[in-house]
Design an enzyme around this catalytic site. Structure first.
Site, PDB file in Angstrom:
ATOM      1  N   CYS A  74       0.832  -1.196   0.000  1.00  0.00           N
ATOM      2  CA  CYS A  74       0.000   0.000   0.000  1.00  0.00           C
ATOM      3  C   CYS A  74       0.871   1.253   0.000  1.00  0.00           C
ATOM      4  O   CYS A  74       1.787   1.369   0.813  1.00  0.00           O
ATOM      5  CB  CYS A  74      -0.887  -0.031   1.251  1.00  0.00           C
ATOM      6  SG  CYS A  74      -1.767   1.503   1.505  1.00  0.00           S
ATOM      7  N   CYS A  80      -0.541   6.191   7.035  1.00  0.00           N
ATOM      8  CA  CYS A  80      -1.887   5.867   7.529  1.00  0.00           C
ATOM      9  C   CYS A  80      -1.801   5.022   8.796  1.00  0.00           C
ATOM     10  O   CYS A  80      -0.914   4.185   8.936  1.00  0.00           O
ATOM     11  CB  CYS A  80      -2.620   5.101   6.425  1.00  0.00           C
ATOM     12  SG  CYS A  80      -4.198   4.420   6.919  1.00  0.00           S
ATOM     13  N   CYS A  83      -3.166   0.073   8.959  1.00  0.00           N
ATOM     14  CA  CYS A  83      -2.466  -1.218   9.009  1.00  0.00           C
ATOM     15  C   CYS A  83      -1.066  -0.992   9.540  1.00  0.00           C
ATOM     16  O   CYS A  83      -0.340  -0.185   9.005  1.00  0.00           O
ATOM     17  CB  CYS A  83      -2.333  -1.799   7.605  1.00  0.00           C
ATOM     18  SG  CYS A  83      -3.869  -2.052   6.734  1.00  0.00           S
ATOM     19  N   GLN A 285     -19.757  -8.646  11.844  1.00  0.00           N
ATOM     20  CA  GLN A 285     -18.313  -8.887  11.691  1.00  0.00           C
ATOM     21  C   GLN A 285     -17.816  -8.306  10.367  1.00  0.00           C
ATOM     22  O   GLN A 285     -18.473  -8.454   9.346  1.00  0.00           O
ATOM     23  CB  GLN A 285     -18.035 -10.395  11.721  1.00  0.00           C
ATOM     24  CG  GLN A 285     -18.227 -11.020  13.089  1.00  0.00           C
ATOM     25  CD  GLN A 285     -17.052 -10.759  14.030  1.00  0.00           C
ATOM     26  OE1 GLN A 285     -16.190  -9.947  13.756  1.00  0.00           O
ATOM     27  NE2 GLN A 285     -17.041 -11.450  15.151  1.00  0.00           N
ATOM     28  N   TYR A 314     -22.592 -12.369  25.661  1.00  0.00           N
ATOM     29  CA  TYR A 314     -22.141 -11.286  24.753  1.00  0.00           C
ATOM     30  C   TYR A 314     -22.489 -11.689  23.315  1.00  0.00           C
ATOM     31  O   TYR A 314     -21.617 -11.784  22.454  1.00  0.00           O
ATOM     32  CB  TYR A 314     -20.630 -11.037  24.861  1.00  0.00           C
ATOM     33  CG  TYR A 314     -20.079 -10.918  26.269  1.00  0.00           C
ATOM     34  CD1 TYR A 314     -20.162  -9.707  26.964  1.00  0.00           C
ATOM     35  CD2 TYR A 314     -19.463 -12.002  26.903  1.00  0.00           C
ATOM     36  CE1 TYR A 314     -19.643  -9.595  28.252  1.00  0.00           C
ATOM     37  CE2 TYR A 314     -18.943 -11.893  28.184  1.00  0.00           C
ATOM     38  CZ  TYR A 314     -19.035 -10.689  28.862  1.00  0.00           C
ATOM     39  OH  TYR A 314     -18.515 -10.581  30.130  1.00  0.00           O
ATOM     40  N   ASP A 383     -18.110 -14.542  23.902  1.00  0.00           N
ATOM     41  CA  ASP A 383     -17.385 -13.732  22.912  1.00  0.00           C
ATOM     42  C   ASP A 383     -17.368 -12.289  23.409  1.00  0.00           C
ATOM     43  O   ASP A 383     -18.067 -11.434  22.878  1.00  0.00           O
ATOM     44  CB  ASP A 383     -18.078 -13.860  21.545  1.00  0.00           C
ATOM     45  CG  ASP A 383     -17.303 -13.153  20.436  1.00  0.00           C
ATOM     46  OD1 ASP A 383     -16.223 -12.589  20.723  1.00  0.00           O
ATOM     47  OD2 ASP A 383     -17.782 -13.149  19.284  1.00  0.00           O
ATOM     48  N   CYS A 410     -11.042 -11.524  21.156  1.00  0.00           N
ATOM     49  CA  CYS A 410     -10.359 -10.622  20.219  1.00  0.00           C
ATOM     50  C   CYS A 410      -9.151  -9.979  20.886  1.00  0.00           C
ATOM     51  O   CYS A 410      -8.554  -9.060  20.341  1.00  0.00           O
ATOM     52  CB  CYS A 410     -11.318  -9.553  19.701  1.00  0.00           C
ATOM     53  SG  CYS A 410     -11.974  -8.488  21.000  1.00  0.00           S
TER      54      CYS A 410
END
Length: 455
Positions: A74, A80, A83, A285, A314, A383, A410
């Site tokens: 990229c 940026c 990422c 998601q 959750y 979750d 996560c």
């Protein structure tokens, strides 16, 4: 005491990578986090900040480079904040994520278990079905759309983002041209003045339906017909254009009120064979391909035979609950966000799934209530958000004495902490499967299978 100084340059050997993907080494025995460095590299780092127990710097020169180092795909990678792992090969990213889950479990949780290799994507680009582009002025001239620079609210103008669906780039371009053509004011975070704040997009991967959302600091937009016509003409699959009203001086992107100015109020997408209605504010998601992998793994661990009672803590819009309901006797879904519970009920209804009940409320209140009522769960699926589970939730789970716990996480550090709690209270972590939901970023999702210690 060390005499490391801000602005000075030091040679550092990088022996590990931190939670957010920075390289980690030592200068005079002090831990240094080096932005842009990879494990196994020898670099020259310039120091940006000194804290009590560590220092932060960035790479100015690479003396010995990692085999996993690549040229970013990229062009915006160095500016940026989206990422942070563009300079690491995809194979290297997966190795880093597996190692991160292992390190967190062992260091934070003292949990020693089998951690499988992270499941990656065949095509790790263009995987996001949802984009949110801030709109602003650069040097007071033209309106731009893009993403924020790291740790700031300065917009980096981005024409094309390699992790978003191409249609999201197209919508941003069309709206940007409309703003410029009709000289429509854009929001200024400092003054709280100006109309257009954000452009949000959703693209349903299975059905091809598209939603465009314009977030505004006001009640309506001028030149509405021209915008609708421009989007209709160029965007295939356009099902919905919505104005979202957010007049608060806040960095929360969306307001509560939506006005549909074209098409329907929501779009439809599928995960496996279950249909979901997605509205501008629905949580869904963002990587549909890997969502199937993640939930597939959770259900494989749950290994439902048809007579179980399942509690999905959750539960969000009921995604895992509805899959579980296809294979279990009955499922309870618990979720604190009232709107998500409404969405979950609606999703159960449109799929004709009846053996499920969604409960609106904080898990830390609802779980103990269910446990006190004598609700027995054979399988508990959790979750939680990034902060992990509240201790009272874990206590209630243990009180219910399920035969199986499937924990979807996560955040490996809160996963490690919560697994430690379960292990101290009669359970054992059998295995953990990381899944790469967010290629090119440092985030990693994991699914853990937890069974009673005496099984």
């Amino acid at each position: 005491m060390h005499d490391i100084k801000v602005g000075e340059k030091y040679e550092v050997y990088i022996d590990n990578m931190a939670h957010e993907g920075q390289g980690v080494g030592r200068i005079e025995g002090v831990a240094v986090f080096v932005e842009g460095a990879l494990t196994g590299e020898r670099v020259v780092a310039q120091i940006d900040k000194i804290s009590k127990n560590y220092v932060i710097g960035h790479v100015v020169e690479i003396l010995e480079k990692s085999r996993d180092r690549v040229e970013p795909l990229c062009p915006y990678a160095d500016k940026c904040g989206g990422c942070s792992l563009q300079h690491l090969s995809y194979e290297g990213q997966l190795k880093y994520k597996t190692q991160k889950v292992k390190d967190n479990l062992e260091r934070i949780g003292k949990v020693y278990t089998r951690v499988h290799d992270t499941i990656g994507m065949e095509k790790p680009q263009r995987y996001r079905n949802k984009a949110q582009f801030p709109v602003g002025m650069v040097e007071g001239k033209a309106a731009v759309t893009g993403f924020y620079a790291p740790r700031s609210h300065d917009i980096v103008p981005v024409e094309s983002c390699m992790i978003q669906h191409e249609i999201s780039d197209e919508i941003a371009r069309i709206v940007r041209n409309w703003i410029r053509k009709y000289n429509i004011s854009v929001y200024d975070e400092k003054t709280g003045k100006g109309l257009i704040r954000h452009i949000a997009t959703r693209v349903a991967f299975k059905t091809g339906e598209v939603m465009a959302v314009i977030v505004i600091n006001g009640k309506d937009i001028p030149y509405k017909k021209q915008l609708i016509d421009a989007l209709k003409e160029e965007i295939r699959g356009l099902k919905s254009i919505v104005i979202n009203i957010n007049t608060k001086k806040t960095n929360v992107i969306m307001g509560e009120e939506n006005i549909t100015i074209y098409g329907s109020d929501n779009i439809i997408d599928y995960i496996k064979d279950i249909k979901f209605e997605i509205s501008p504010l629905s949580f869904f998601q963002v990587n549909p391909v890997q969502t199937e992998v993640l939930y597939g793994k959770a259900l494989e661990y749950a290994d439902l035979k048809g007579e179980e009672t399942v509690i999905d803590v959750y539960c969000g819009i009921g995604t895992i609950s509805l899959f579980a309901a296809q294979k279990a006797a009955f499922v309870y879904g618990i979720e604190a966000v009232h709107q998500a519970v409404e969405d979950a009920k609606r999703n159960a209804y449109i799929n004709g799934i009846k053996n499920v009940e969604f409960i609106s409320g904080d898990a830390e209140k609802v779980m103990p209530e269910l446990a006190d009522k004598g609700v027995k769960a054979d399988v508990v699926i959790m979750d939680p958000p990034r902060k992990g589970c509240d201790t009272s939730v874990l206590e209630a789970v243990i009180k219910m004495n399920p035969k199986k716990i499937v924990y979807v996480s996560c955040n490996p550090s809160t996963l490690a902490r919560d697994l430690r709690y379960l292990e101290d209270n009669g359970y054992k972590t059998i295995e953990v499967q990381p899944v790469d939901m967010f290629p090119y970023t440092y985030h990693v999702e994991s699914v853990a299978l937890v069974l009673p210690s005496i099984f």
